[in-house]
Design a protein around this motif. Structure first.
Motif, PDB file in Angstrom:
ATOM      1  N   VAL A  73       0.850  -1.139   0.060  1.00  0.00           N
ATOM      2  CA  VAL A  73      -0.051  -0.010   0.187  1.00  0.00           C
ATOM      3  C   VAL A  73       0.929   1.280   0.075  1.00  0.00           C
ATOM      4  N   TRP A  74       1.853   1.314   0.841  1.00  0.00           N
ATOM      5  CA  TRP A  74       2.642   2.546   0.775  1.00  0.00           C
ATOM      6  C   TRP A  74       3.742   2.423  -0.002  1.00  0.00           C
ATOM      7  N   ARG A  75       3.999   1.630  -0.888  1.00  0.00           N
ATOM      8  CA  ARG A  75       5.040   1.749  -1.761  1.00  0.00           C
ATOM      9  C   ARG A  75       4.566   2.421  -3.022  1.00  0.00           C
ATOM     10  N   ARG A  76       3.309   2.460  -3.065  1.00  0.00           N
ATOM     11  CA  ARG A  76       2.755   2.960  -4.494  1.00  0.00           C
ATOM     12  C   ARG A  76       2.117   4.540  -3.982  1.00  0.00           C
ATOM     13  N   PRO A  77       2.648   5.600  -3.782  1.00  0.00           N
ATOM     14  CA  PRO A  77       2.260   6.943  -3.536  1.00  0.00           C
ATOM     15  C   PRO A  77       1.000   7.432  -4.503  1.00  0.00           C
ATOM     16  N   GLN A  78       1.593   7.129  -5.796  1.00  0.00           N
ATOM     17  CA  GLN A  78       0.524   7.792  -6.731  1.00  0.00           C
ATOM     18  C   GLN A  78      -0.933   7.276  -6.877  1.00  0.00           C
ATOM     19  N   GLY A  79      -1.071   5.993  -6.095  1.00  0.00           N
ATOM     20  CA  GLY A  79      -2.364   5.531  -5.921  1.00  0.00           C
ATOM     21  C   GLY A  79      -3.054   6.031  -4.779  1.00  0.00           C
ATOM     22  N   LEU A 116      -1.812  14.460   5.936  1.00  0.00           N
ATOM     23  CA  LEU A 116      -2.712  14.449   4.732  1.00  0.00           C
ATOM     24  C   LEU A 116      -1.836  14.397   3.485  1.00  0.00           C
ATOM     25  N   ASP A 117      -0.717  14.194   3.638  1.00  0.00           N
ATOM     26  CA  ASP A 117       0.342  14.329   2.446  1.00  0.00           C
ATOM     27  C   ASP A 117       0.517  12.839   1.752  1.00  0.00           C
ATOM     28  N   LEU A 118      -0.562  12.410   1.358  1.00  0.00           N
ATOM     29  CA  LEU A 118      -0.590  10.855   1.002  1.00  0.00           C
ATOM     30  C   LEU A 118       0.268  10.577  -0.297  1.00  0.00           C
ATOM     31  N   ALA A 119       0.247  11.806  -1.240  1.00  0.00           N
ATOM     32  CA  ALA A 119       0.930  11.759  -2.519  1.00  0.00           C
ATOM     33  C   ALA A 119       2.373  12.324  -2.532  1.00  0.00           C
ATOM     34  N   ASP A 153      15.034  20.562   1.311  1.00  0.00           N
ATOM     35  CA  ASP A 153      15.056  21.124  -0.090  1.00  0.00           C
ATOM     36  C   ASP A 153      14.931  19.798  -1.078  1.00  0.00           C
ATOM     37  N   ARG A 154      13.859  18.793  -0.944  1.00  0.00           N
ATOM     38  CA  ARG A 154      13.589  17.945  -1.898  1.00  0.00           C
ATOM     39  C   ARG A 154      12.356  17.301  -1.489  1.00  0.00           C
ATOM     40  N   ARG A 155      11.530  16.498  -2.383  1.00  0.00           N
ATOM     41  CA  ARG A 155      10.514  15.817  -2.221  1.00  0.00           C
ATOM     42  C   ARG A 155      10.550  14.549  -1.422  1.00  0.00           C
ATOM     43  N   ALA A 156       9.549  14.464  -0.404  1.00  0.00           N
ATOM     44  CA  ALA A 156       9.590  13.218   0.549  1.00  0.00           C
ATOM     45  C   ALA A 156       8.197  12.606   0.105  1.00  0.00           C
ATOM     46  N   THR A 157       8.308  11.259   0.141  1.00  0.00           N
ATOM     47  CA  THR A 157       7.542  10.176  -0.329  1.00  0.00           C
ATOM     48  C   THR A 157       6.803   9.326   0.887  1.00  0.00           C
ATOM     49  N   PRO A 158       5.711   8.716   0.696  1.00  0.00           N
ATOM     50  CA  PRO A 158       5.503   7.693   1.636  1.00  0.00           C
ATOM     51  C   PRO A 158       6.412   6.463   1.689  1.00  0.00           C
ATOM     52  N   ALA A 159       6.831   5.924   0.693  1.00  0.00           N
ATOM     53  CA  ALA A 159       7.936   4.993   0.657  1.00  0.00           C
ATOM     54  C   ALA A 159       9.095   5.317   1.467  1.00  0.00           C
ATOM     55  N   GLU A 160       9.827   6.717   1.277  1.00  0.00           N
ATOM     56  CA  GLU A 160      10.725   7.108   2.110  1.00  0.00           C
ATOM     57  C   GLU A 160      10.287   6.809   3.759  1.00  0.00           C
ATOM     58  N   LEU A 161       9.336   7.270   3.987  1.00  0.00           N
ATOM     59  CA  LEU A 161       8.798   7.133   5.276  1.00  0.00           C
ATOM     60  C   LEU A 161       8.796   5.722   5.770  1.00  0.00           C
ATOM     61  N   VAL A 162       8.364   4.848   4.930  1.00  0.00           N
ATOM     62  CA  VAL A 162       8.374   3.487   5.451  1.00  0.00           C
ATOM     63  C   VAL A 162       9.740   2.861   5.851  1.00  0.00           C
ATOM     64  N   ALA A 163      10.812   3.479   4.483  1.00  0.00           N
ATOM     65  CA  ALA A 163      12.262   3.024   5.147  1.00  0.00           C
ATOM     66  C   ALA A 163      12.673   3.719   6.592  1.00  0.00           C
ATOM     67  N   ARG A 164      12.190   5.091   6.848  1.00  0.00           N
ATOM     68  CA  ARG A 164      12.552   5.760   7.983  1.00  0.00           C
ATOM     69  C   ARG A 164      12.174   5.040   9.030  1.00  0.00           C
TER      70      ARG A 164
END
Length: 475
Positions: free
Chosen positions: A76-82, A424-427, A435-446
């Motif tokens: 679920v959290w590896r596909r932020p575009q969905g 609420l930043d699910l995408a 100074d870069r874009r954060a994603t849910p996939a990176e949050l999983v790794a963190r």
């Protein structure tokens, strides 16, 4: 709780009953996924898993031994575009589209007039080069513009189009309000405008995705139609209860706020004497039966509704309705459910009452900021709401940890040092701090890294060393 100069990890013991408490909203579930993956890989003995908000979904999946769908490569959290949940409802999008269309129509004559500023220099250059003809380009445009802007031409059609679109929008909103009133559990009060528009944020999309995830886990590879919420809840409850007493089984606790009863409701499936204490059933006091429901008996048909309610944002989303059983203490009433960040304390209270001695609290919000740590405010609606939710979560975790430190032998908190994503930043979102874009996939790794850094390496390592020594510290 033992106190003294010893480090926290020296108080951990794998022999004590341990609970994982998951707290957060929206994209915080990605951090839960990473932390749960690390705990699963390390083989940490977990006796109870509890959750509120998006943590309720994570807790149910972890109790079912199916949390891999959260952190897998195709999870679920590896596909932020969905993940496009928590957007505006269709009513607000419809009104916004109407206003945008009306603005474009009203501005169209100004655009045509501004076009004359482009036609005049072009025509002048064409006349100098001998390419222009009689009448000139500017004269022809002025003539055509006069015909278009005549009172019976474009202005009349603009008014008609705006009126027609407004009428269609009003009809659609009225029809939706009537259908909602007929399907609603009881009559609602309020200004006509709010009856037509309703709450601005749609939480049903995320809740529907959660239900699909639970059903996919239950049905496996079978091509079966998804049952209704009550039937799906019963099947999930039966699957949870079937593992009771088995090695690796984890008890489950969930909490959601009841707007009508004005109290937090506790749903769970806990075995043994602890379960009988938490969920006494008909033999228990009425006050306890009104807020504690056993997923194996009185609450067996409510599991999906509880998850939906936990994923519903308070104040900005329409509450999720839950119909209680007729033979229960609420006598078939339908109550409105929503999330409440401060109910994290209630989860810890219930975990302590069940006999848990060690708590691992997982939250995606960093510690409270100190001096010279101001952040750039978000001006978009999603960012504003996310900042408010993150602030509530931080305060709730602080209060919950203070409570837990007085009622548990040991308390661990797995949280990031920095999180560039608001709830609420699910995408994904741009993180000014890095100074870069954060994603849910990176949050999983963190979450995976922080679980190792804050719990697995210090606590399990120290516990393993102690298990290999005798009372005098000899190997």
């Amino acid at each position: 709780m033992p106190r003294g100069p010893r480090a926290q990890h020296e108080l951990y013991s794998p022999e004590r009953p341990t609970a994982v408490i998951l707290s957060g909203t929206g994209v915080d579930g990605a951090y839960h996924a990473g932390a749960l993956e690390a705990l699963h890989e390390a083989g940490v003995k977990i006796d109870l898993v509890a959750g509120r908000g998006v943590g309720a979904l994570s807790a149910v999946l972890f109790a079912l031994d199916g949390a891999g769908v959260l952190w897998d490569v195709r999870g679920v959290w590896r596909r932020p575009q969905g993940l496009t949940a928590y957007g505006l409802t269709w009513r607000y999008r419809l009104v916004g589209a109407l206003l945008a269309t009306a603005a474009v129509l009203v501005a169209s004559p100004l655009v045509l007039l501004a076009g004359a500023m482009l036609v005049w220099p072009v025509g002048l250059i064409a006349a100098w080069t001998g390419l222009d003809t009689e009448p000139s380009m500017a004269v022809r445009y002025a003539t055509w513009l006069g015909q278009i802007l005549a009172p019976e031409a474009l202005p009349a059609w603009i008014a008609r189009l705006i009126l027609a679109l407004s009428a269609l929008t009003l009809v659609a909103l009225t029809a939706a309000a009537v259908v909602a009133a007929l399907r609603g559990p009881r009559r609602a009060q309020g200004h006509l405008l709010w009856r037509l528009l309703g709450a601005p944020v749609d939480s049903t999309g995320f809740a529907a995705a959660a239900t699909s995830t639970l059903w996919d886990l239950l049905r496996g590879g079978a091509a079966l139609a998804r049952p209704k919420a009550a039937d799906l809840s019963q099947r999930l409850a039966e699957l949870l209860a079937s593992g009771a007493g088995q090695p690796g089984h984890r008890d489950l606790l969930l909490t959601v706020h009841d707007l009508d009863a004005r109290r937090d409701l506790v749903f769970g499936l806990v075995g043994g004497d602890a379960g009988r204490r938490l969920f006494p059933g008909a033999a228990g006091p009425t006050a306890r039966r009104t807020e504690a429901l056993d997923l194996a008996t009185t609450g067996r048909s409510a599991l999906v509704d509880v998850v939906h309610g936990a994923l519903t944002l308070a104040t900005v989303s329409e509450p999720h309705p839950l119909a209680f059983p007729v033979d229960g203490v609420w006598r078939g009433e339908t109550h409105r459910l929503a999330d409440r960040p401060a109910s994290l304390v209630r989860l810890l209270e219930e975990a302590a009452a069940s006999g848990i001695e060690q708590a691992i609290v997982v939250t995606a919000t960093p510690e409270a900021a100190g001096p010279h740590d101001l952040r750039v405010p978000r001006l978009d609606p999603r960012g504003r709401a996310g900042e408010w939710l993150a602030a509530l979560e931080t305060a709730a975790v602080r209060d919950a940890v203070r409570y837990a430190q007085a009622h548990f032998h040991t308390v661990f908190v797995i949280r990031p040092m920095h999180n560039g994503l608001l709830p609420l930043d699910l995408a994904g979102a741009d993180d000014p701090a890095s100074d870069r874009r954060a994603t849910p996939a990176e949050l999983v790794a963190r979450g995976h890294e922080d679980a190792h850094r804050l719990f697995i390496e210090p606590a399990l390592g120290a516990a393993g060393e102690r298990l290999g020594e005798d009372a005098r510290g000899r190997a």
